[in-house]
Design a protein around this motif. Structure first.
Motif, mmCIF file in Angstrom:
data_model
loop_
_atom_site.group_PDB
_atom_site.id
_atom_site.type_symbol
_atom_site.label_atom_id
_atom_site.label_comp_id
_atom_site.label_asym_id
_atom_site.label_seq_id
_atom_site.Cartn_x
_atom_site.Cartn_y
_atom_site.Cartn_z
ATOM 1 N N GLY A 7 38.678 47.954 29.888
ATOM 2 C CA GLY A 7 39.062 49.637 30.939
ATOM 3 C C GLY A 7 39.683 49.162 32.460
ATOM 4 O O GLY A 7 40.794 48.794 32.480
ATOM 5 N N LYS A 8 38.441 48.681 32.877
ATOM 6 C CA LYS A 8 38.374 48.046 34.163
ATOM 7 C C LYS A 8 39.138 46.568 34.182
ATOM 8 O O LYS A 8 40.140 46.726 34.869
ATOM 9 C CB LYS A 8 36.436 47.843 34.581
ATOM 10 N N ILE A 9 38.763 45.797 33.144
ATOM 11 C CA ILE A 9 39.469 44.223 33.659
ATOM 12 C C ILE A 9 41.239 44.798 33.090
ATOM 13 O O ILE A 9 42.148 43.571 33.250
ATOM 14 C CB ILE A 9 38.939 43.108 32.242
ATOM 15 N N ILE A 10 41.625 45.250 32.086
ATOM 16 C CA ILE A 10 42.942 45.337 31.691
ATOM 17 C C ILE A 10 43.876 46.029 32.673
ATOM 18 O O ILE A 10 44.715 45.539 33.415
ATOM 19 C CB ILE A 10 43.174 46.351 30.640
ATOM 20 N N LEU A 11 42.792 46.823 33.801
ATOM 21 C CA LEU A 11 43.605 47.075 34.858
ATOM 22 C C LEU A 11 44.242 46.747 36.086
ATOM 23 O O LEU A 11 45.404 46.249 36.706
ATOM 24 C CB LEU A 11 42.385 48.535 35.274
ATOM 25 N N ILE A 12 42.521 45.452 36.055
ATOM 26 C CA ILE A 12 42.726 44.704 36.744
ATOM 27 C C ILE A 12 44.405 43.482 37.282
ATOM 28 O O ILE A 12 44.709 43.319 37.540
ATOM 29 C CB ILE A 12 41.736 44.217 37.748
ATOM 30 N N ALA A 13 44.288 43.316 35.627
ATOM 31 C CA ALA A 13 44.601 41.927 34.922
ATOM 32 C C ALA A 13 46.540 43.148 35.236
ATOM 33 O O ALA A 13 47.412 41.946 35.873
ATOM 34 C CB ALA A 13 44.258 41.774 33.738
ATOM 35 N N THR A 14 46.769 44.611 34.903
ATOM 36 C CA THR A 14 47.925 44.566 35.012
ATOM 37 C C THR A 14 48.444 45.079 36.195
ATOM 38 O O THR A 14 49.533 44.400 36.829
ATOM 39 C CB THR A 14 47.596 46.219 34.027
ATOM 40 N N THR A 15 47.441 44.915 37.510
ATOM 41 C CA THR A 15 48.018 45.003 38.377
ATOM 42 C C THR A 15 48.213 44.000 39.058
ATOM 43 O O THR A 15 49.218 43.411 40.103
ATOM 44 C CB THR A 15 46.443 45.803 39.475
ATOM 45 N N LEU A 16 47.398 43.106 38.861
ATOM 46 C CA LEU A 16 47.664 41.677 39.655
ATOM 47 C C LEU A 16 49.046 41.110 38.944
ATOM 48 O O LEU A 16 49.822 40.387 39.719
ATOM 49 C CB LEU A 16 46.865 40.777 39.202
ATOM 50 N N THR A 41 52.552 34.341 33.484
ATOM 51 C CA THR A 41 51.775 36.092 34.134
ATOM 52 C C THR A 41 51.922 36.876 33.369
ATOM 53 O O THR A 41 50.989 37.379 32.859
ATOM 54 C CB THR A 41 52.542 36.562 35.260
ATOM 55 N N LEU A 42 53.076 36.847 32.253
ATOM 56 C CA LEU A 42 53.289 37.826 30.661
ATOM 57 C C LEU A 42 52.366 37.535 29.831
ATOM 58 O O LEU A 42 51.580 38.024 29.131
ATOM 59 C CB LEU A 42 54.431 38.221 30.580
ATOM 60 N N ILE A 43 52.820 36.149 29.639
ATOM 61 C CA ILE A 43 51.524 35.468 28.973
ATOM 62 C C ILE A 43 49.970 35.587 28.617
ATOM 63 O O ILE A 43 49.262 36.363 28.423
ATOM 64 C CB ILE A 43 51.871 33.520 28.585
ATOM 65 N N LEU A 44 49.526 35.587 30.091
ATOM 66 C CA LEU A 44 47.774 35.643 30.340
ATOM 67 C C LEU A 44 48.001 37.533 30.117
ATOM 68 O O LEU A 44 46.826 37.550 29.991
ATOM 69 C CB LEU A 44 47.686 34.959 32.013
ATOM 70 N N LEU A 45 48.918 38.175 31.069
ATOM 71 C CA LEU A 45 48.137 38.969 30.482
ATOM 72 C C LEU A 45 48.008 39.932 29.681
ATOM 73 O O LEU A 45 47.137 40.748 28.276
ATOM 74 C CB LEU A 45 49.298 40.185 31.476
ATOM 75 N N ILE A 46 49.084 39.042 28.047
ATOM 76 C CA ILE A 46 49.234 39.532 26.911
ATOM 77 C C ILE A 46 47.945 38.848 26.141
ATOM 78 O O ILE A 46 47.302 39.822 24.857
ATOM 79 C CB ILE A 46 50.251 38.712 26.490
ATOM 80 N N VAL A 47 47.697 37.835 26.612
ATOM 81 C CA VAL A 47 45.804 37.223 26.344
ATOM 82 C C VAL A 47 44.867 38.669 25.904
ATOM 83 O O VAL A 47 44.177 38.719 25.415
ATOM 84 C CB VAL A 47 45.848 36.275 26.992
ATOM 85 N N VAL A 48 44.244 39.255 27.647
ATOM 86 C CA VAL A 48 43.944 39.652 28.114
ATOM 87 C C VAL A 48 44.272 41.306 27.268
ATOM 88 O O VAL A 48 42.612 41.416 26.540
ATOM 89 C CB VAL A 48 44.020 40.280 29.538
ATOM 90 N N LEU A 49 45.372 41.276 27.215
ATOM 91 C CA LEU A 49 45.035 43.081 26.024
ATOM 92 C C LEU A 49 45.172 42.419 24.358
ATOM 93 O O LEU A 49 44.372 43.242 24.160
ATOM 94 C CB LEU A 49 46.676 43.283 26.496
ATOM 95 N N GLN A 50 45.105 41.502 24.039
ATOM 96 C CA GLN A 50 45.021 41.470 22.812
ATOM 97 C C GLN A 50 43.378 41.246 22.227
ATOM 98 O O GLN A 50 42.408 41.746 21.575
ATOM 99 C CB GLN A 50 45.986 40.217 22.045
ATOM 100 N N PHE A 51 42.558 40.421 23.684
ATOM 101 C CA PHE A 51 42.004 40.418 23.570
ATOM 102 C C PHE A 51 40.320 41.606 23.678
ATOM 103 O O PHE A 51 39.511 41.773 22.515
ATOM 104 C CB PHE A 51 41.056 38.912 24.598
ATOM 105 N N PHE A 52 40.698 42.576 24.376
ATOM 106 C CA PHE A 52 40.648 43.310 24.123
ATOM 107 C C PHE A 52 40.763 44.849 23.189
ATOM 108 O O PHE A 52 40.790 46.367 22.924
ATOM 109 C CB PHE A 52 40.602 44.380 25.682
ATOM 110 N N ARG A 53 41.165 44.312 22.135
ATOM 111 C CA ARG A 53 42.191 44.920 20.986
ATOM 112 C C ARG A 53 40.961 45.887 20.785
ATOM 113 O O ARG A 53 39.876 45.089 20.074
ATOM 114 C CB ARG A 53 43.632 44.605 20.384
#
Length: 217
Positions: A7-16, A41-53
């Protein structure tokens, strides 16, 4: 669906990501550079999102089965001497998780948690032979009515910097339910009684909560 540990990492990654996209459009005038920054930027965000799925999975609870606690590849099936808890020979089955695997840990069996301990340690690559004894890790033992005591160990890898373990001594746990999370690349070892019928092969892909690791005949 995403795991609560992200949750926290996804919020930070999305905001950034949103900030970078807006600022790059405002200040970068070179077309190819602008697009490169936006795509990266979009690729890095997708990587974070898929990791925490955290995919929802229906688990067929069966005390005669030991199920995979995590997604990944079976990298070890061998008889070993387990030094920490049993202090005798056990059958070890290890599953390696790459950064692209789901990193949710699930209880491999039903039963009562008899032992749960965190160990600080190194961050060797997760497939290293000494990772099970020297890396940061947690050791959990569940007493199952069919198999007896089953030990599983969450092990941090070279990228994994935090292990989350929900198992506490005395808890009654349910096979397939959420047992924790390992962030960014790792491995889980299972230590089973000798003579247990192993149902997987080396290099086989395991699916947490679905793949049957061992069967009680």
């Amino acid at each position: 669906m995403f795991h609560k540990e992200g949750g926290k990492i996804i919020l930070i990654a999305t905001t950034l990501s949103v900030a970078i996209l807006l600022l790059s459009k405002e200040f970068i005038t070179t077309f190819w550079l602008l697009k490169s920054v936006q795509i990266a930027t979009l690729i890095l965000l997708i990587v974070v999102l898929q990791f925490f799925r955290n995919p929802k999975r229906t688990v067929e609870i069966n005390d005669n089965h030991i199920i995979a606690p995590v997604d990944g590849k079976v990298v070890v099936i061998e008889e070993v001497f387990e030094k920490e808890y049993f202090k005798d020979k056990r059958m070890q089955v290890s599953i390696f998780m790459s950064p692209i695997n789901v990193h949710v840990t699930r209880y491999p069996v039903n039963g009562k948690v008899k032992f749960s301990k965190y160990h600080p340690g190194k961050f060797l690559v997760a497939w290293h032979p000494k990772a099970s004894e020297e890396n940061e890790r947690t050791t959990i033992v569940i007493d199952n009515p069919v198999f007896g005591e089953i030990l599983y160990r969450q092990i941090a890898g070279a990228l994994a910097k935090r292990i989350v373990n929900y198992a506490e001594e005395g808890m009654q746990v349910v096979q397939g339910e959420d047992a924790g999370f390992i962030k960014f690349g790792s491995r889980v070892d299972l230590f089973l009684p000798l003579g247990t019928q192993i149902n997987v092969k080396l290099n086989q892909k395991a699916v947490g909560g679905k793949t049957i690791i061992a069967i009680k005949s």
